[in-house]
Design a protein around this motif. Structure first.
Motif, PDB file in Angstrom:
ATOM      1  N   GLY A  38      36.180  26.885  39.021  1.00 44.45           N
ATOM      2  CA  GLY A  38      35.035  27.939  37.680  1.00 44.45           C
ATOM      3  C   GLY A  38      34.370  28.407  38.513  1.00 44.45           C
ATOM      4  N   ARG A  40      32.679  31.867  40.723  1.00 41.20           N
ATOM      5  CA  ARG A  40      33.463  32.993  41.161  1.00 41.20           C
ATOM      6  C   ARG A  40      33.451  33.516  41.768  1.00 41.20           C
ATOM      7  NH1 ARG A  40      27.497  34.971  38.241  1.00 41.20           N
ATOM      8  NH2 ARG A  40      27.344  32.844  39.942  1.00 41.20           N
ATOM      9  N   ALA A  56      42.562  31.857  42.702  1.00 35.91           N
ATOM     10  CA  ALA A  56      43.035  31.650  40.770  1.00 35.91           C
ATOM     11  C   ALA A  56      43.875  30.707  40.681  1.00 35.91           C
ATOM     12  CB  ALA A  56      44.028  32.190  40.026  1.00 35.91           C
ATOM     13  N   GLY A  59      41.243  27.079  40.708  1.00 37.46           N
ATOM     14  CA  GLY A  59      40.733  26.813  39.505  1.00 37.46           C
ATOM     15  C   GLY A  59      38.983  27.809  39.426  1.00 37.46           C
ATOM     16  N   LEU A  60      38.988  29.228  40.340  1.00 39.06           N
ATOM     17  CA  LEU A  60      38.359  29.935  41.077  1.00 39.06           C
ATOM     18  C   LEU A  60      38.588  31.254  39.790  1.00 39.06           C
ATOM     19  CD1 LEU A  60      38.477  28.683  43.012  1.00 39.06           C
ATOM     20  CD2 LEU A  60      37.311  29.631  44.009  1.00 39.06           C
ATOM     21  N   GLU A  61      37.771  31.790  38.994  1.00 44.09           N
ATOM     22  CA  GLU A  61      37.018  32.745  39.159  1.00 44.09           C
ATOM     23  C   GLU A  61      37.593  34.120  39.215  1.00 44.09           C
ATOM     24  OE1 GLU A  61      34.084  35.474  35.530  1.00 44.09           O
ATOM     25  OE2 GLU A  61      34.923  32.956  35.526  1.00 44.09           O
ATOM     26  N   VAL A  62      39.153  34.760  39.799  1.00 44.64           N
ATOM     27  CA  VAL A  62      38.558  36.154  40.806  1.00 44.64           C
ATOM     28  C   VAL A  62      38.410  37.300  39.986  1.00 44.64           C
ATOM     29  CG1 VAL A  62      39.958  36.606  42.107  1.00 44.64           C
ATOM     30  CG2 VAL A  62      40.240  34.519  41.727  1.00 44.64           C
ATOM     31  N   LEU A  63      37.630  38.834  40.585  1.00 48.42           N
ATOM     32  CA  LEU A  63      38.577  39.861  40.757  1.00 48.42           C
ATOM     33  C   LEU A  63      38.736  40.585  41.918  1.00 48.42           C
ATOM     34  CD1 LEU A  63      37.390  42.043  39.433  1.00 48.42           C
ATOM     35  CD2 LEU A  63      35.027  42.214  40.476  1.00 48.42           C
ATOM     36  N   ARG A  85      45.418  33.726  35.805  1.00 46.63           N
ATOM     37  CA  ARG A  85      44.709  35.098  35.478  1.00 46.63           C
ATOM     38  C   ARG A  85      43.917  35.224  36.393  1.00 46.63           C
ATOM     39  NH1 ARG A  85      41.410  34.145  29.872  1.00 46.63           N
ATOM     40  NH2 ARG A  85      43.588  34.192  28.689  1.00 46.63           N
ATOM     41  N   VAL A  86      43.942  36.570  36.699  1.00 49.65           N
ATOM     42  CA  VAL A  86      43.188  37.241  37.568  1.00 49.65           C
ATOM     43  C   VAL A  86      42.395  38.898  36.880  1.00 49.65           C
ATOM     44  CG1 VAL A  86      43.132  38.457  39.951  1.00 49.65           C
ATOM     45  CG2 VAL A  86      44.137  36.283  39.795  1.00 49.65           C
ATOM     46  N   GLY A  87      41.554  38.875  37.232  1.00 48.25           N
ATOM     47  CA  GLY A  87      40.458  40.126  37.011  1.00 48.25           C
ATOM     48  C   GLY A  87      40.916  41.379  38.440  1.00 48.25           C
TER      49      GLY A  87
END
Length: 204
Positions: A38, A40, A56, A59-63, A85-87
């Motif tokens: 979770g 960022r 990702a 479980g991390l929110e990745v840019l 899902r990756v930004g």
């Protein structure tokens, strides 16, 4: 990064193979115990996505940010292949605004394309992008890498030393700063004995 430099990276990445492989960097994997699902995360100069996609998967929110459009196309394909899902953002790190207290984790693996006068500003923006308590994970080559010639920039001025990193990140809490010579195999881009330096630091 100049347009000719970006074009050169696009040409280098323009192959069916992943030039640095699909597996994450070993130093990054060794710090898995520091990762929080979770959180960022910012993956700088993430190229074909091997590190951002792995984060990702944890479980991390990745840019994932890179200057090469060709590399990012491959990174998007890798994320789809792994079902995560990756930004993505295409940006020149020499000028890109990373924001203020935006990320819990900044990952900078082999980002040594900036000359010293630009590197200092890049480091300052990396620190500013971290939230208080956020972590920086950085790995790069030392000048001794020029003897091995197994990857990295061709000039010593782009490489890191212990003194340089202590000066640059002395306002963070340095949890680990290690020099080591080790064999690494990351696709065709990095292979063989390498002179590395690893930094783990936390923003107060």
């Amino acid at each position: 990064m100049s347009t000719p430099d970006i074009n050169r990276w696009n040409e280098r990445f323009d192959t069916a193979d992943f030039i640095f492989g699909k597996e994450p960097n070993a130093f990054l994997v060794s710090k898995e115990h520091l990762l929080r699902p979770g959180a960022r995360a910012l993956a700088l100069a993430d190229g074909e996505g091997r590190n951002g996609v792995w984060l990702a998967e944890k479980g991390l929110e990745v840019l994932s940010v890179d200057a090469s459009s060709v590399a990012q196309e491959k990174a998007r394909a890798l994320a789809a292949e792994r079902g995560v899902r990756v930004g993505f953002e295409m940006a020149d790190l020499d000028t890109w605004d990373m924001g203020h207290e935006r990320f819990d984790l900044v990952v900078a693996i082999f980002i040594q394309f900036s000359p010293p006068h630009l590197r200092e500003r890049l480091f300052e923006r990396m620190k500013a992008a971290l939230v208080p308590g956020g972590l920086l994970l950085l790995e790069g080559y030392r000048p001794e890498q020029l003897r091995y010639r197994t990857g990295g920039p061709p000039t010593a001025e782009n490489m890191y030393t212990t003194d340089l990193l202590r000066r640059s990140f002395g306002d963070l809490k340095i949890l680990e700063l290690v020099e080591r010579d080790v064999e690494i195999y990351e696709g065709s881009g990095h292979g063989g004995m390498s002179a590395l330096i690893d930094l783990v630091a936390q923003k107060p």
